[in-house]
Design a protein around this motif. Structure first.
Motif, PDB file in Angstrom:
ATOM      1  N   PHE A 179       0.828  -1.205   0.000  1.00 34.35           N
ATOM      2  CA  PHE A 179       0.000   0.000   0.000  1.00 34.35           C
ATOM      3  C   PHE A 179       0.860   1.252   0.000  1.00 34.35           C
ATOM      4  CE2 PHE A 179      -1.989   3.393   2.538  1.00 34.35           C
ATOM      5  CZ  PHE A 179      -3.068   3.689   1.720  1.00 34.35           C
ATOM      6  N   PHE A 180       1.848   1.315   0.883  1.00 28.83           N
ATOM      7  CA  PHE A 180       2.667   2.524   0.986  1.00 28.83           C
ATOM      8  C   PHE A 180       3.661   2.662  -0.167  1.00 28.83           C
ATOM      9  CE2 PHE A 180       1.446   2.395   5.575  1.00 28.83           C
ATOM     10  CZ  PHE A 180       0.798   3.623   5.577  1.00 28.83           C
ATOM     11  N   GLU A 181       3.858   1.577  -0.906  1.00 34.00           N
ATOM     12  CA  GLU A 181       4.711   1.666  -2.084  1.00 34.00           C
ATOM     13  C   GLU A 181       3.899   1.875  -3.357  1.00 34.00           C
ATOM     14  OE1 GLU A 181       7.029  -1.897  -1.960  1.00 34.00           O
ATOM     15  OE2 GLU A 181       8.566  -1.001  -0.661  1.00 34.00           O
ATOM     16  N   SER A 182       2.559   1.882  -3.206  1.00 31.58           N
ATOM     17  CA  SER A 182       1.693   2.094  -4.365  1.00 31.58           C
ATOM     18  C   SER A 182       1.459   3.585  -4.565  1.00 31.58           C
ATOM     19  CB  SER A 182       0.353   1.385  -4.161  1.00 31.58           C
ATOM     20  OG  SER A 182      -0.412   2.048  -3.166  1.00 31.58           O
ATOM     21  N   GLN A 183       0.778   3.911  -5.625  1.00 34.60           N
ATOM     22  CA  GLN A 183       0.539   5.312  -5.967  1.00 34.60           C
ATOM     23  C   GLN A 183      -0.230   6.035  -4.862  1.00 34.60           C
ATOM     24  OE1 GLN A 183      -1.310   5.888  -9.762  1.00 34.60           O
ATOM     25  NE2 GLN A 183      -1.250   8.118  -9.641  1.00 34.60           N
ATOM     26  N   ASP A 184      -1.315   5.426  -4.370  1.00 36.96           N
ATOM     27  CA  ASP A 184      -2.133   6.093  -3.353  1.00 36.96           C
ATOM     28  C   ASP A 184      -1.378   6.262  -2.040  1.00 36.96           C
ATOM     29  OD1 ASP A 184      -4.187   6.277  -5.140  1.00 36.96           O
ATOM     30  OD2 ASP A 184      -5.346   4.598  -4.317  1.00 36.96           O
ATOM     31  N   GLY A 185      -0.737   5.207  -1.579  1.00 35.24           N
ATOM     32  CA  GLY A 185      -0.013   5.291  -0.322  1.00 35.24           C
ATOM     33  C   GLY A 185       1.158   6.247  -0.380  1.00 35.24           C
ATOM     34  N   LYS A 186       1.894   6.222  -1.471  1.00 38.13           N
ATOM     35  CA  LYS A 186       3.032   7.128  -1.634  1.00 38.13           C
ATOM     36  C   LYS A 186       2.555   8.578  -1.687  1.00 38.13           C
ATOM     37  CE  LYS A 186       6.258   6.168  -4.572  1.00 38.13           C
ATOM     38  NZ  LYS A 186       6.929   5.761  -5.827  1.00 38.13           N
ATOM     39  N   ALA A 187       1.470   8.801  -2.402  1.00 33.29           N
ATOM     40  CA  ALA A 187       0.947  10.168  -2.506  1.00 33.29           C
ATOM     41  C   ALA A 187       0.504  10.686  -1.142  1.00 33.29           C
ATOM     42  CB  ALA A 187      -0.216  10.212  -3.495  1.00 33.29           C
ATOM     43  N   TRP A 188      -0.120   9.825  -0.341  1.00 35.14           N
ATOM     44  CA  TRP A 188      -0.556  10.224   0.991  1.00 35.14           C
ATOM     45  C   TRP A 188       0.646  10.597   1.854  1.00 35.14           C
ATOM     46  CZ3 TRP A 188       0.271   8.520   5.990  1.00 35.14           C
ATOM     47  CH2 TRP A 188      -0.614   8.998   6.967  1.00 35.14           C
ATOM     48  N   LEU A 189       1.688   9.770   1.826  1.00 34.00           N
ATOM     49  CA  LEU A 189       2.882  10.050   2.607  1.00 34.00           C
ATOM     50  C   LEU A 189       3.536  11.362   2.187  1.00 34.00           C
ATOM     51  CD1 LEU A 189       4.642   6.580   2.935  1.00 34.00           C
ATOM     52  CD2 LEU A 189       3.699   7.956   4.792  1.00 34.00           C
ATOM     53  N   ASP A 190       3.646  11.574   0.881  1.00 36.85           N
ATOM     54  CA  ASP A 190       4.257  12.812   0.396  1.00 36.85           C
ATOM     55  C   ASP A 190       3.467  14.030   0.871  1.00 36.85           C
ATOM     56  OD1 ASP A 190       6.241  11.382  -0.872  1.00 36.85           O
ATOM     57  OD2 ASP A 190       5.327  11.504  -2.870  1.00 36.85           O
ATOM     58  N   TYR A 191       2.141  13.930   0.804  1.00 38.66           N
ATOM     59  CA  TYR A 191       1.291  15.038   1.236  1.00 38.66           C
ATOM     60  C   TYR A 191       1.478  15.317   2.724  1.00 38.66           C
ATOM     61  CZ  TYR A 191      -2.911  17.435   2.840  1.00 38.66           C
ATOM     62  OH  TYR A 191      -3.763  18.311   3.471  1.00 38.66           O
ATOM     63  N   LYS A 192       1.484  14.260   3.555  1.00 41.26           N
ATOM     64  CA  LYS A 192       1.596  14.448   5.001  1.00 41.26           C
ATOM     65  C   LYS A 192       2.975  14.985   5.388  1.00 41.26           C
ATOM     66  CE  LYS A 192      -1.199  13.649   7.551  1.00 41.26           C
ATOM     67  NZ  LYS A 192      -2.286  14.516   8.065  1.00 41.26           N
ATOM     68  N   LEU A 193       4.013  14.546   4.700  1.00 35.25           N
ATOM     69  CA  LEU A 193       5.346  15.080   4.976  1.00 35.25           C
ATOM     70  C   LEU A 193       5.431  16.560   4.607  1.00 35.25           C
ATOM     71  CD1 LEU A 193       7.423  12.018   3.802  1.00 35.25           C
ATOM     72  CD2 LEU A 193       7.612  13.066   6.070  1.00 35.25           C
ATOM     73  N   ASP A 194       4.840  16.924   3.482  1.00 34.65           N
ATOM     74  CA  ASP A 194       4.801  18.336   3.099  1.00 34.65           C
ATOM     75  C   ASP A 194       4.031  19.161   4.117  1.00 34.65           C
ATOM     76  OD1 ASP A 194       6.287  17.864   0.833  1.00 34.65           O
ATOM     77  OD2 ASP A 194       4.596  17.962  -0.562  1.00 34.65           O
ATOM     78  N   GLN A 195       2.928  18.598   4.606  1.00 40.58           N
ATOM     79  CA  GLN A 195       2.129  19.306   5.607  1.00 40.58           C
ATOM     80  C   GLN A 195       2.932  19.509   6.888  1.00 40.58           C
ATOM     81  OE1 GLN A 195      -1.349  17.178   6.968  1.00 40.58           O
ATOM     82  NE2 GLN A 195      -2.249  18.974   7.938  1.00 40.58           N
ATOM     83  N   ALA A 196       3.608  18.458   7.345  1.00 43.99           N
ATOM     84  CA  ALA A 196       4.411  18.576   8.559  1.00 43.99           C
ATOM     85  C   ALA A 196       5.524  19.600   8.374  1.00 43.99           C
ATOM     86  CB  ALA A 196       5.003  17.209   8.935  1.00 43.99           C
ATOM     87  N   GLU A 197       6.170  19.587   7.224  1.00 42.34           N
ATOM     88  CA  GLU A 197       7.244  20.542   6.965  1.00 42.34           C
ATOM     89  C   GLU A 197       6.727  21.976   6.968  1.00 42.34           C
ATOM     90  OE1 GLU A 197      10.562  21.637   3.515  1.00 42.34           O
ATOM     91  OE2 GLU A 197       9.171  19.988   3.218  1.00 42.34           O
ATOM     92  N   GLY A 198       5.620  22.209   6.298  1.00 45.73           N
ATOM     93  CA  GLY A 198       5.060  23.554   6.249  1.00 45.73           C
ATOM     94  C   GLY A 198       4.634  24.051   7.617  1.00 45.73           C
ATOM     95  N   ASP A 199       4.027  23.152   8.408  1.00 44.95           N
ATOM     96  CA  ASP A 199       3.593  23.552   9.747  1.00 44.95           C
ATOM     97  C   ASP A 199       4.785  23.816  10.663  1.00 44.95           C
ATOM     98  OD1 ASP A 199       1.006  23.347   8.901  1.00 44.95           O
ATOM     99  OD2 ASP A 199       0.470  21.623  10.148  1.00 44.95           O
TER     100      ASP A 199
END
Length: 341
Positions: A179-199
């Motif tokens: 799941f985390f290596e698939s398109q959906d899981g990877k996209a979710w992780l990238d989004y959450k990391l960007d959110q954490a970085e911005g915050d």
């Protein structure tokens, strides 16, 4: 995200230019810093459950709503301050507002406590004009690490005291690696990391605004999963559950990679904002949840020192007393360096 990052860096460069001009006007050498002051240093600690040291007993404020933060009386801020005191460096700790479950946004927004226990004011409210040192760590809850763990564990998906939901409950826990290596899981992780970085970027900028003369130290997270994941196939001494319970072995490197990515983002945000960083991930590779008697992290379902409603609460992969002491050592060392440079 890239446009936002460029914009925030531009603002920081402008602020640095103003600060440089002020230093030159006052005859202060650029980049200079005074030695550690002889007087106590007004200090504020902030953060989430890793700063509060969830799982270590007893907890502060058991007779108030802050008791729901599960902030240990002997958390690493307390232990670090004591270590420094022994070196004749005195922290005047005005506040320790660390609280279990805190997102980065709770630095500037109220935090809702569990079980309808009320709300806490924003952590930034503890900062004052005379604050000289601000120390703590956040980011894991904004990333959604609990959801990642639940994505990979059927046991954690069962009703429990651990809040949160799996990223995608329709996907089997045993297939979380895919799941985390698939398109959906990877996209979710990238989004959450960007959110954490911005915050985190906003948090450090707010820290500078409310405590303009303070040294800022962002504290990372200790390493949970070792490089050699076969160590995670053996229960710790005196335990029956594996350190990561039923999380599949092939998913453990995913957990480690996610944690390393968050650590790298935190380190970069600190550098971009002129703050210092305590890289606990790099310092704790021999004290993971899977290092047996040397573990600095309590196992997912290993009972911690706390109970709630007369039931033991698991560590849920938080630092135990050994891990707390490791946190305190590295944080105290960084504070000493910062105050003496």
């Amino acid at each position: 995200m890239r446009k936002t990052t460029i914009s925030s860096r531009s603002r920081r460069l402008a602020a640095a230019a103003v600060a440089l001009g002020s230093c030159l006007a006052l005859g202060v050498p650029a980049g200079g810093a005074a030695a550690a002051p002889a007087d106590p240093v007004p200090t504020v600690f902030f953060g989430d459950s890793y700063t509060a040291n969830f799982g270590v007993s007893p907890v502060n404020n058991t007779d108030s709503e802050r008791g729901w933060c599960f902030q240990a009386t002997e958390n690493y801020p307390t232990v670090a301050a004591r270590r420094l005191k022994n070196k004749d460096i005195t922290l005047d700790v005005k506040s320790d507002v660390s609280c279990g479950g805190a997102l980065v946004e709770h630095f500037w927004q109220e935090q809702q406590l569990p079980f309808g226990a009320g709300t806490l004011s924003a952590q930034q409210d503890a900062l004052k004009a005379d604050t000289r040192l601000v120390v703590g760590g956040m980011g894991g809850n904004t990333l959604g690490f609990t959801s990642i763990l639940k994505q990979c564990s059927d046991k954690l998906r069962q009703p429990s005291l651990l809040p949160g939901e799996p990223v995608d409950p329709d996907q089997p826990a045993g297939e979380c690696k895919d799941f985390f290596e698939s398109q959906d899981g990877k996209a979710w992780l990238d989004y959450k990391l960007d959110q954490a970085e911005g915050d985190l970027d906003q948090m450090l900028q707010r820290t500078s605004y409310f405590a303009p003369d303070a040294e800022r130290i962002l504290v990372g997270y200790p390493r949970l999963v070792p490089k050699n994941t076969t160590k995670c196939l053996t229960a710790a001494p005196g335990q029956t559950e594996l350190p990561f319970a039923d999380v599949p072995q092939d998913a453990l490197p995913i957990l480690d990679a996610v944690q390393k990515r968050l650590d790298d983002r935190m380190k970069q945000v600190a550098a971009d904002n002129g703050a210092d960083f305590v890289d606990l991930y790099a310092a704790t590779g021999s004290n993971t949840a899977c290092d047996g008697a040397n573990r600095g992290i309590g196992g997912l379902l290993e009972n911690s020192k706390l109970t709630l409603f007369d039931q033991p609460i698991p560590w849920y992969a938080h630092p135990n007393e050994k891990g707390r002491d490791i946190q305190a050592k590295h944080v105290a060392d960084k504070i000493e360096t910062v105050l003496n440079r």
